[in-house]
Design a protein around this motif. Structure first.
Motif, PDB file in Angstrom:
ATOM      1  N   ILE A   1      35.551  63.738  47.346  1.00 49.71           N
ATOM      2  CA  ILE A   1      35.885  63.246  46.009  1.00 49.71           C
ATOM      3  C   ILE A   1      35.015  62.020  45.769  1.00 49.71           C
ATOM      4  O   ILE A   1      35.076  61.047  46.528  1.00 49.71           O
ATOM      5  N   MET A   2      34.184  62.082  44.731  1.00 52.36           N
ATOM      6  CA  MET A   2      33.318  60.951  44.409  1.00 52.36           C
ATOM      7  C   MET A   2      34.168  59.789  43.895  1.00 52.36           C
ATOM      8  O   MET A   2      35.244  59.989  43.330  1.00 52.36           O
ATOM      9  N   GLN A   3      33.675  58.572  44.082  1.00 60.90           N
ATOM     10  CA  GLN A   3      34.459  57.379  43.741  1.00 60.90           C
ATOM     11  C   GLN A   3      34.963  57.376  42.305  1.00 60.90           C
ATOM     12  O   GLN A   3      36.071  56.904  42.036  1.00 60.90           O
ATOM     13  N   GLU A   4      34.187  57.961  41.378  1.00 63.45           N
ATOM     14  CA  GLU A   4      34.611  57.996  39.967  1.00 63.45           C
ATOM     15  C   GLU A   4      35.885  58.820  39.788  1.00 63.45           C
ATOM     16  O   GLU A   4      36.662  58.568  38.879  1.00 63.45           O
ATOM     17  N   GLU A   5      36.076  59.825  40.643  1.00 64.85           N
ATOM     18  CA  GLU A   5      37.265  60.676  40.589  1.00 64.85           C
ATOM     19  C   GLU A   5      38.356  60.190  41.543  1.00 64.85           C
ATOM     20  O   GLU A   5      39.438  60.753  41.589  1.00 64.85           O
ATOM     21  N   ALA A   6      38.046  59.140  42.309  1.00 62.46           N
ATOM     22  CA  ALA A   6      39.004  58.608  43.279  1.00 62.46           C
ATOM     23  C   ALA A   6      39.569  57.293  42.732  1.00 62.46           C
ATOM     24  O   ALA A   6      40.363  57.293  41.802  1.00 62.46           O
ATOM     25  N   TYR A   7      39.116  56.164  43.291  1.00 59.83           N
ATOM     26  CA  TYR A   7      39.670  54.867  42.881  1.00 59.83           C
ATOM     27  C   TYR A   7      38.679  54.010  42.115  1.00 59.83           C
ATOM     28  O   TYR A   7      38.895  52.813  41.936  1.00 59.83           O
ATOM     29  N   GLY A   8      37.609  54.640  41.645  1.00 60.88           N
ATOM     30  CA  GLY A   8      36.650  53.938  40.804  1.00 60.88           C
ATOM     31  C   GLY A   8      35.753  52.997  41.596  1.00 60.88           C
ATOM     32  O   GLY A   8      35.880  52.863  42.813  1.00 60.88           O
ATOM     33  N   PRO A   9      34.844  52.336  40.883  1.00 62.24           N
ATOM     34  CA  PRO A   9      33.936  51.410  41.550  1.00 62.24           C
ATOM     35  C   PRO A   9      34.652  50.125  41.960  1.00 62.24           C
ATOM     36  O   PRO A   9      35.703  49.777  41.401  1.00 62.24           O
ATOM     37  N   TYR A  10      34.086  49.444  42.928  1.00 62.18           N
ATOM     38  CA  TYR A  10      34.614  48.133  43.324  1.00 62.18           C
ATOM     39  C   TYR A  10      34.188  47.134  42.260  1.00 62.18           C
ATOM     40  O   TYR A  10      33.021  47.057  41.895  1.00 62.18           O
ATOM     41  N   MET A  11      35.133  46.355  41.738  1.00 65.00           N
ATOM     42  CA  MET A  11      34.834  45.407  40.665  1.00 65.00           C
ATOM     43  C   MET A  11      35.082  43.974  41.126  1.00 65.00           C
ATOM     44  O   MET A  11      36.216  43.612  41.458  1.00 65.00           O
TER      45      MET A  11
ATOM     46  N   LEU B   1      40.276  51.525  48.690  1.00 62.56           N
ATOM     47  CA  LEU B   1      39.243  52.561  48.726  1.00 62.56           C
ATOM     48  C   LEU B   1      38.356  52.568  47.481  1.00 62.56           C
ATOM     49  O   LEU B   1      37.589  53.503  47.282  1.00 62.56           O
ATOM     50  N   ALA B   2      38.463  51.530  46.659  1.00 65.02           N
ATOM     51  CA  ALA B   2      37.591  51.430  45.485  1.00 65.02           C
ATOM     52  C   ALA B   2      36.137  51.344  45.941  1.00 65.02           C
ATOM     53  O   ALA B   2      35.822  50.717  46.949  1.00 65.02           O
ATOM     54  N   GLY B   3      35.258  52.022  45.212  1.00 66.02           N
ATOM     55  CA  GLY B   3      33.836  52.000  45.529  1.00 66.02           C
ATOM     56  C   GLY B   3      33.423  52.960  46.626  1.00 66.02           C
ATOM     57  O   GLY B   3      32.277  52.940  47.063  1.00 66.02           O
ATOM     58  N   LYS B   4      34.349  53.815  47.060  1.00 63.54           N
ATOM     59  CA  LYS B   4      34.030  54.735  48.153  1.00 63.54           C
ATOM     60  C   LYS B   4      34.197  56.190  47.730  1.00 63.54           C
ATOM     61  O   LYS B   4      35.131  56.522  47.001  1.00 63.54           O
ATOM     62  N   ASP B   5      33.270  57.043  48.188  1.00 66.83           N
ATOM     63  CA  ASP B   5      33.445  58.489  48.078  1.00 66.83           C
ATOM     64  C   ASP B   5      34.351  58.897  49.237  1.00 66.83           C
ATOM     65  O   ASP B   5      34.177  58.424  50.360  1.00 66.83           O
ATOM     66  N   LEU B   6      35.326  59.759  48.968  1.00 62.78           N
ATOM     67  CA  LEU B   6      36.316  60.135  49.974  1.00 62.78           C
ATOM     68  C   LEU B   6      36.087  61.561  50.455  1.00 62.78           C
ATOM     69  O   LEU B   6      36.052  62.490  49.659  1.00 62.78           O
ATOM     70  N   HIS B   7      35.931  61.735  51.755  1.00 64.37           N
ATOM     71  CA  HIS B   7      35.713  63.057  52.343  1.00 64.37           C
ATOM     72  C   HIS B   7      36.961  63.445  53.126  1.00 64.37           C
ATOM     73  O   HIS B   7      37.336  62.783  54.102  1.00 64.37           O
ATOM     74  N   PHE B   8      37.618  64.515  52.692  1.00 63.05           N
ATOM     75  CA  PHE B   8      38.837  65.006  53.329  1.00 63.05           C
ATOM     76  C   PHE B   8      38.564  66.302  54.081  1.00 63.05           C
ATOM     77  O   PHE B   8      37.907  67.199  53.562  1.00 63.05           O
ATOM     78  N   THR B   9      39.092  66.400  55.297  1.00 60.87           N
ATOM     79  CA  THR B   9      39.144  67.671  56.016  1.00 60.87           C
ATOM     80  C   THR B   9      40.589  67.842  56.472  1.00 60.87           C
ATOM     81  O   THR B   9      41.246  66.859  56.819  1.00 60.87           O
TER      82      THR B   9
ATOM     83  N   PHE C   1      37.651  60.424  55.566  1.00 58.99           N
ATOM     84  CA  PHE C   1      36.464  59.665  55.954  1.00 58.99           C
ATOM     85  C   PHE C   1      35.859  59.014  54.716  1.00 58.99           C
ATOM     86  O   PHE C   1      35.935  59.563  53.616  1.00 58.99           O
ATOM     87  N   ALA C   2      35.254  57.848  54.897  1.00 52.46           N
ATOM     88  CA  ALA C   2      34.527  57.188  53.814  1.00 52.46           C
ATOM     89  C   ALA C   2      33.291  56.530  54.409  1.00 52.46           C
ATOM     90  O   ALA C   2      33.278  56.124  55.580  1.00 52.46           O
ATOM     91  N   ASN C   3      32.245  56.418  53.606  1.00 50.24           N
ATOM     92  CA  ASN C   3      31.004  55.811  54.056  1.00 50.24           C
ATOM     93  C   ASN C   3      31.140  54.300  54.015  1.00 50.24           C
ATOM     94  O   ASN C   3      31.420  53.723  52.976  1.00 50.24           O
ATOM     95  N   GLU C   4      30.961  53.675  55.163  1.00 51.57           N
ATOM     96  CA  GLU C   4      30.995  52.216  55.263  1.00 51.57           C
ATOM     97  C   GLU C   4      29.750  51.764  55.992  1.00 51.57           C
ATOM     98  O   GLU C   4      29.526  52.131  57.142  1.00 51.57           O
ATOM     99  N   ASN C   5      28.924  50.976  55.296  1.00 55.29           N
ATOM    100  CA  ASN C   5      27.679  50.464  55.868  1.00 55.29           C
ATOM    101  C   ASN C   5      26.796  51.586  56.421  1.00 55.29           C
ATOM    102  O   ASN C   5      26.235  51.483  57.505  1.00 55.29           O
ATOM    103  N   GLY C   6      26.716  52.688  55.658  1.00 57.74           N
ATOM    104  CA  GLY C   6      25.855  53.801  56.040  1.00 57.74           C
ATOM    105  C   GLY C   6      26.439  54.717  57.102  1.00 57.74           C
ATOM    106  O   GLY C   6      25.770  55.630  57.566  1.00 57.74           O
TER     107      GLY C   6
END
Length: 196
Positions: A65-75, A134-142, A16-21
């Motif tokens: 996994i926070m974006q910094e530990e995943a695919y980094g910020p969207y540039m 997935l850049a710029g996204k925190d990733l939630h895995f279950t 899961f990732a947060n998209e538009n809240g």
């Protein structure tokens, strides 16, 4: 220091990732088609691997996994306007492979290969996004560990061959019709790489 054993890991998961809240399901690897990889070879996202490598068969997991530990910020600087003529074959635009939303293989002057997503196609330019999807996204895995064991030598070699371009590595012998085309993996699409 003794080198850590390579582990064969098969895991089912929902990503899961947060998209538009809103927390949206981005990808799923069901138990019937789990994400399979060998630890320590750089196949999986390092932070994902660290979170599950010590789990046992039938263990469940739930972590972010926070974006910094995943695919980094969207540039924004990774969004390029490239000349349309770069995508022509024999003087004709390659509309079969280059269309809005397509993931296309690219190569720079040094010969480094990477993928980009076609954002739009104009009369003179093609807008390509080189950010990871997935850049710029925190990733939630279950998910759940389906199988974990020491990897066999032939599995390790098969994975290395896949990573070096010598084969598919997923056991389907080629990246043809038997492969899972729904994967986010921008490589062969055989379902052995998924997003991470």
């Amino acid at each position: 220091m003794e080198e850590q054993k390579k582990r064969f890991i098969a895991a089912s998961y929902k990503l899961f990732a947060n998209e538009n809240g809103e927390n949206k399901l981005i990808e799923e690897a069901p138990a019937e088609q789990p994400f399979v990889f060998i630890s320590g070879l750089g196949v999986a996202l390092e932070s994902f691997e660290k979170a599950i490598v010590d789990l046992k068969t039938d263990d469940t997991f739930d972590f972010t996994i926070m974006q910094e530990e995943a695919y980094g910020p969207y540039m924004e600087e990774r969004v390029l306007d490239l000349d349309r003529e770069m995508f022509c074959i024999n003087g004709h635009f390659d509309k079969e492979n280059v269309y809005e939303g397509a993931i296309i293989p690219l190569q720079n002057e040094e010969g480094t290969r990477f993928s980009g997503r076609v954002m739009s196609i104009g009369d003179d330019k093609v807008k390509i996004d080189l950010n990871h999807p997935l850049a710029g996204k925190d990733l939630h895995f279950t998910g759940k560990i389906i199988e974990v064991r020491d990897a066999r030598e032939e599995e390790i070699m098969q994975t290395i061959d896949h990573l070096t371009g010598k084969g598919c590595g997923c056991g389907c012998d080629s990246c043809g019709d038997d492969c899972n085309k729904d994967s986010h993996d921008s490589g062969c699409g055989c379902g052995c790489g998924h997003c991470h």
